[in-house]
Write a protein that holds these residues in place. Sequence first.
Motif, PDB file in Angstrom:
ATOM      1  N   ILE A 205       0.851  -1.176  -0.204  1.00 23.94           N
ATOM      2  CA  ILE A 205      -0.045  -0.149  -0.061  1.00 23.94           C
ATOM      3  C   ILE A 205       1.002   1.342  -0.055  1.00 23.94           C
ATOM      4  CG2 ILE A 205      -1.558   1.160   1.504  1.00 23.94           C
ATOM      5  CD1 ILE A 205      -2.868  -1.298   2.325  1.00 23.94           C
ATOM      6  N   ALA A 206       1.886   1.238   0.859  1.00 29.43           N
ATOM      7  CA  ALA A 206       2.983   2.286   0.797  1.00 29.43           C
ATOM      8  C   ALA A 206       3.261   2.503  -0.523  1.00 29.43           C
ATOM      9  CB  ALA A 206       3.913   2.174   1.716  1.00 29.43           C
ATOM     10  N   ALA A 207       3.964   1.478  -1.304  1.00 28.89           N
ATOM     11  CA  ALA A 207       4.477   1.590  -2.594  1.00 28.89           C
ATOM     12  C   ALA A 207       3.279   2.236  -3.389  1.00 28.89           C
ATOM     13  CB  ALA A 207       5.015   0.267  -3.029  1.00 28.89           C
ATOM     14  N   HIS A 208       2.091   1.509  -3.477  1.00 31.06           N
ATOM     15  CA  HIS A 208       1.050   1.909  -4.462  1.00 31.06           C
ATOM     16  C   HIS A 208       0.559   3.691  -4.072  1.00 31.06           C
ATOM     17  CE1 HIS A 208       0.680  -1.886  -5.663  1.00 31.06           C
ATOM     18  NE2 HIS A 208      -0.192  -2.503  -4.722  1.00 31.06           N
ATOM     19  N   LYS A 209       0.752   4.050  -2.863  1.00 30.84           N
ATOM     20  CA  LYS A 209       0.571   5.388  -2.595  1.00 30.84           C
ATOM     21  C   LYS A 209       1.684   6.198  -3.347  1.00 30.84           C
ATOM     22  CE  LYS A 209      -2.548   4.954   1.334  1.00 30.84           C
ATOM     23  NZ  LYS A 209      -2.461   5.304   2.926  1.00 30.84           N
ATOM     24  N   GLU A 211       3.457   5.580  -5.835  1.00 31.90           N
ATOM     25  CA  GLU A 211       3.340   5.457  -7.112  1.00 31.90           C
ATOM     26  C   GLU A 211       2.165   6.353  -7.768  1.00 31.90           C
ATOM     27  OE1 GLU A 211       3.695   2.121 -10.667  1.00 31.90           O
ATOM     28  OE2 GLU A 211       3.329   1.491  -8.659  1.00 31.90           O
ATOM     29  N   VAL A 212       0.877   6.443  -6.998  1.00 31.47           N
ATOM     30  CA  VAL A 212       0.096   7.153  -7.240  1.00 31.47           C
ATOM     31  C   VAL A 212       0.254   8.824  -7.271  1.00 31.47           C
ATOM     32  CG1 VAL A 212      -2.311   8.024  -6.372  1.00 31.47           C
ATOM     33  CG2 VAL A 212      -2.012   5.596  -6.804  1.00 31.47           C
ATOM     34  N   ALA A 213       0.913   8.843  -6.170  1.00 35.28           N
ATOM     35  CA  ALA A 213       1.469  10.530  -6.023  1.00 35.28           C
ATOM     36  C   ALA A 213       2.450  10.756  -7.253  1.00 35.28           C
ATOM     37  CB  ALA A 213       2.105  10.407  -4.627  1.00 35.28           C
ATOM     38  N   ALA A 214       3.150   9.837  -7.793  1.00 33.87           N
ATOM     39  CA  ALA A 214       4.249  10.186  -8.743  1.00 33.87           C
ATOM     40  C   ALA A 214       3.462  10.603 -10.059  1.00 33.87           C
ATOM     41  CB  ALA A 214       5.290   9.148  -8.621  1.00 33.87           C
ATOM     42  N   VAL A 215       2.520   9.453 -10.376  1.00 34.67           N
ATOM     43  CA  VAL A 215       1.851   9.432 -11.533  1.00 34.67           C
ATOM     44  C   VAL A 215       0.928  10.710 -11.522  1.00 34.67           C
ATOM     45  CG1 VAL A 215       0.196   8.253 -13.098  1.00 34.67           C
ATOM     46  CG2 VAL A 215       1.775   6.962 -12.104  1.00 34.67           C
ATOM     47  N   ARG A 216       0.355  11.079 -10.523  1.00 35.59           N
ATOM     48  CA  ARG A 216      -0.537  12.360 -10.370  1.00 35.59           C
ATOM     49  C   ARG A 216       0.053  13.528 -10.768  1.00 35.59           C
ATOM     50  NH1 ARG A 216      -2.822  11.304  -5.717  1.00 35.59           N
ATOM     51  NH2 ARG A 216      -4.960  10.745  -6.578  1.00 35.59           N
ATOM     52  N   ARG A 446      -2.598   3.329 -16.471  1.00 32.37           N
ATOM     53  CA  ARG A 446      -1.837   2.740 -15.384  1.00 32.37           C
ATOM     54  C   ARG A 446      -2.209   3.340 -13.957  1.00 32.37           C
ATOM     55  NH1 ARG A 446       4.625   5.235 -14.553  1.00 32.37           N
ATOM     56  NH2 ARG A 446       4.809   4.151 -12.670  1.00 32.37           N
ATOM     57  N   PHE A 447      -2.727   4.770 -14.162  1.00 36.91           N
ATOM     58  CA  PHE A 447      -2.962   5.481 -12.691  1.00 36.91           C
ATOM     59  C   PHE A 447      -4.202   4.797 -12.142  1.00 36.91           C
ATOM     60  CE2 PHE A 447      -5.505   8.786 -10.793  1.00 36.91           C
ATOM     61  CZ  PHE A 447      -4.745   9.250  -9.496  1.00 36.91           C
ATOM     62  N   LYS A 448      -5.198   4.391 -13.210  1.00 32.52           N
ATOM     63  CA  LYS A 448      -6.532   3.873 -12.575  1.00 32.52           C
ATOM     64  C   LYS A 448      -6.091   2.221 -12.214  1.00 32.52           C
ATOM     65  CE  LYS A 448      -8.914   4.459 -16.221  1.00 32.52           C
ATOM     66  NZ  LYS A 448     -10.019   4.266 -17.058  1.00 32.52           N
ATOM     67  N   ASP A 449      -5.171   1.691 -12.647  1.00 33.51           N
ATOM     68  CA  ASP A 449      -4.940   0.458 -12.357  1.00 33.51           C
ATOM     69  C   ASP A 449      -4.108   0.274 -11.092  1.00 33.51           C
ATOM     70  OD1 ASP A 449      -4.130  -2.662 -13.017  1.00 33.51           O
ATOM     71  OD2 ASP A 449      -2.048  -2.064 -12.748  1.00 33.51           O
ATOM     72  N   ILE A 450      -3.037   1.351 -11.132  1.00 34.63           N
ATOM     73  CA  ILE A 450      -2.689   1.676  -9.178  1.00 34.63           C
ATOM     74  C   ILE A 450      -3.578   1.560  -8.257  1.00 34.63           C
ATOM     75  CG2 ILE A 450      -0.787   2.830  -8.027  1.00 34.63           C
ATOM     76  CD1 ILE A 450       0.569   3.453 -10.730  1.00 34.63           C
ATOM     77  N   GLU A 451      -4.485   2.743  -8.760  1.00 33.19           N
ATOM     78  CA  GLU A 451      -5.538   2.890  -7.785  1.00 33.19           C
ATOM     79  C   GLU A 451      -6.574   1.782  -7.518  1.00 33.19           C
ATOM     80  OE1 GLU A 451      -7.660   6.460  -9.035  1.00 33.19           O
ATOM     81  OE2 GLU A 451      -6.703   7.517  -7.582  1.00 33.19           O
ATOM     82  N   ARG A 453      -5.428  -1.285  -7.780  1.00 33.95           N
ATOM     83  CA  ARG A 453      -4.766  -2.373  -6.704  1.00 33.95           C
ATOM     84  C   ARG A 453      -4.583  -1.646  -5.109  1.00 33.95           C
ATOM     85  NH1 ARG A 453       0.675  -2.816  -9.116  1.00 33.95           N
ATOM     86  NH2 ARG A 453       0.174  -1.313 -10.697  1.00 33.95           N
ATOM     87  N   LEU A 454      -4.561  -0.439  -5.190  1.00 34.58           N
ATOM     88  CA  LEU A 454      -4.360   0.420  -3.908  1.00 34.58           C
ATOM     89  C   LEU A 454      -5.618  -0.125  -3.119  1.00 34.58           C
ATOM     90  CD1 LEU A 454      -3.265   1.915  -1.550  1.00 34.58           C
ATOM     91  CD2 LEU A 454      -3.984   4.063  -3.133  1.00 34.58           C
ATOM     92  N   ARG A 455      -7.015   0.192  -3.908  1.00 36.67           N
ATOM     93  CA  ARG A 455      -8.232  -0.138  -3.096  1.00 36.67           C
ATOM     94  C   ARG A 455      -8.411  -1.404  -2.812  1.00 36.67           C
ATOM     95  NH1 ARG A 455      -9.995   3.768  -6.964  1.00 36.67           N
ATOM     96  NH2 ARG A 455     -10.563   2.245  -8.510  1.00 36.67           N
TER      97      ARG A 455
END
Length: 650
Positions: A205-209, A211-216, A446-451, A453-455
């Motif tokens: 989850i920390a890695a996903h967050k 990555e989400v922040a980086a892509v955003r 990719r952003f939606k896929d990470i989100e 997986r995060l959820r």
Amino acid sequence: MTSRLRIRAVEVVTTRTSRIFDFNRPLTALIGPVGTGKSSLLMLIKHATGGRAALTPAVRANVTRVVLDLQVEDTRLTLARSVPDPSGIVEILDPYTRDTEAQLPIRSRDGQETISDRLLERLGIPRERIPTRRRGATADTVAVTFQNLMAYLYVEAVDIDRSIAGHTETYTDRPRRALFEFLFGLNDADLAAQQRREGALNSAIAAHKAEVAAVRSFLGQTETPPEERIDEERRAILLRLNEINTALEALASQSSSTGQATDVLFAELDQAAIHERQLQIDAAQRAEAVAARRATLAQLELDSLRAQQAHVAGHVLGALEFEVCPRCLQHLDHSSVADDQCRLCRQPEPASVAASAVDDETRHRYENQIAETRHLLSGDEDAAARATDRAMTARLHLHTVRQRVDQLTRSRTAPLLTQTAALSGQHATMLARLARLDEMTTTWERFKDIELRLRADEGERKEVRSDIKRRKQAMTEARARVARFDSAFQREIELIGVPGVQEAHIDRDDYLPRIDGAAFDEIQASGGGVATAVHVAYNIALITTALDDPNVTVPSLLIIDSPQNAIGRSPTDVELSQRIYDRIANVTNAAGRRIQMIIADNALPPPPPRADWTRIHVIEFGYEDRAMIPDVWHSGPAAARTRVEDAAVE
């Protein structure tokens, strides 16, 4: 009840002999002055189980091997290990024949079973990896080993008043807590697996967050439009590309009809260019022939002139008779010259001076050659002039054909090419923009896929945490065991009579003692004797709790090294030592062979009134030939050396 673990005997082997120390009583005391090997014998026990032992120079210099005979539940287990042991191997021996049955490493090698795995399995303690943090904050895990258990069973002299089972070290404190929970049933294999899963999910989850922040951030910095606008722009581009393709096909059709008319002119232009080039080459070659002919004529005329000059000179100078040298103006009469030599150069006189002159035949030959060359030159010049005229005519024709081609290209082909180039540029621009839109769409996906997986991981973590909470809540009886251990600890504090203690309990979070609200690390200010007594009370409470509760699997072994050294020698200290020893004796007398305690000390304290210490089995050590290492002379206190760490690493 306690897991039965008993030391039957320890054999210390040197290059010359060996000595066996029997531990066949519930309570054994190793007694002797400083440096005689009491602590070293205990360290050799730890060494034989695969631990990192502190060995004195005398042990390292003389002892070659230690053999430990154990009773683990209903199984007799004999361990042997070299001293020192750089290979990190513990041998499993047949207890009767002493043949090697297995060789187990201290550290895991590609999943191979270790000595720690074998001992934990025999004691029925889970061989688990637990999260490195208390609440499973990351996926990092650490193994719970037999040496973590040994820290509960063996109270070393250096730790007796400062550390309980390695709680002061970060890398051992987490396994210490986890092991306590396993021993009291506060944790099991399923719960440990869920805790590891929680740690793994926390890391994911920390890695996903991140990555989400980086892509955003990337989407914001590149001003990437929303997906709806990207789809709208893509539809517009595809429509425009269709229009451009239609227009290009129409231009290609027009260019095909125009090409048939220009093909004839281009063919004529090619032929004219080839013909003009050939004539230019011919004219150049003929010009070179004229130049060569002129050079030949000039050479013949020069040769003819030289012949005529020689003829005149011969006639003029041949009749002269020099009396004076024309160079130095001296008379030649006195010079002795032969009659047949020239008076000037003294070379043989020619038969006749007139014979050296050019004859008429030579002059006529030159004249004929010159006339013939002039005639040939005239023909060459005429041919060169004609070749130049033909080349000029071909050049004019080539220029005319080029003008016709240019005129046709400007009027028909150029507009088609201009339109085609413009449309092709638009086509390329549209394709590049379409590719950029595809990249934007990929980034959004990719952003939606990470989100997603995060959820999903957050949802699974919520379920895992609920399951962990549910499992812990279901362990009501396990928490009651800790409460009984707390009561047992308070009772031991009272029975030992630890001075100055008003209130004692076990902390439910770290399972360590609290004395009057102070942690174990803080009570050292009250003196080493208080901390030592609290430590001993803690370990006795563990064993007595396990004796009374079949679900507490604390092993039935306790080794304490040098408690009196940490307590002190004042009268009140001696009284505290008496109470500790008396309590240990009473516990072992009551439990009989269900437990085993081993104490190392310089001497037993005086027994208090009405104390029954008759069952203490004493093994005495001394100087000279009575030290622990067999057949090695000990010269006294001056020869005692401090211990050093073994090279083997747990």
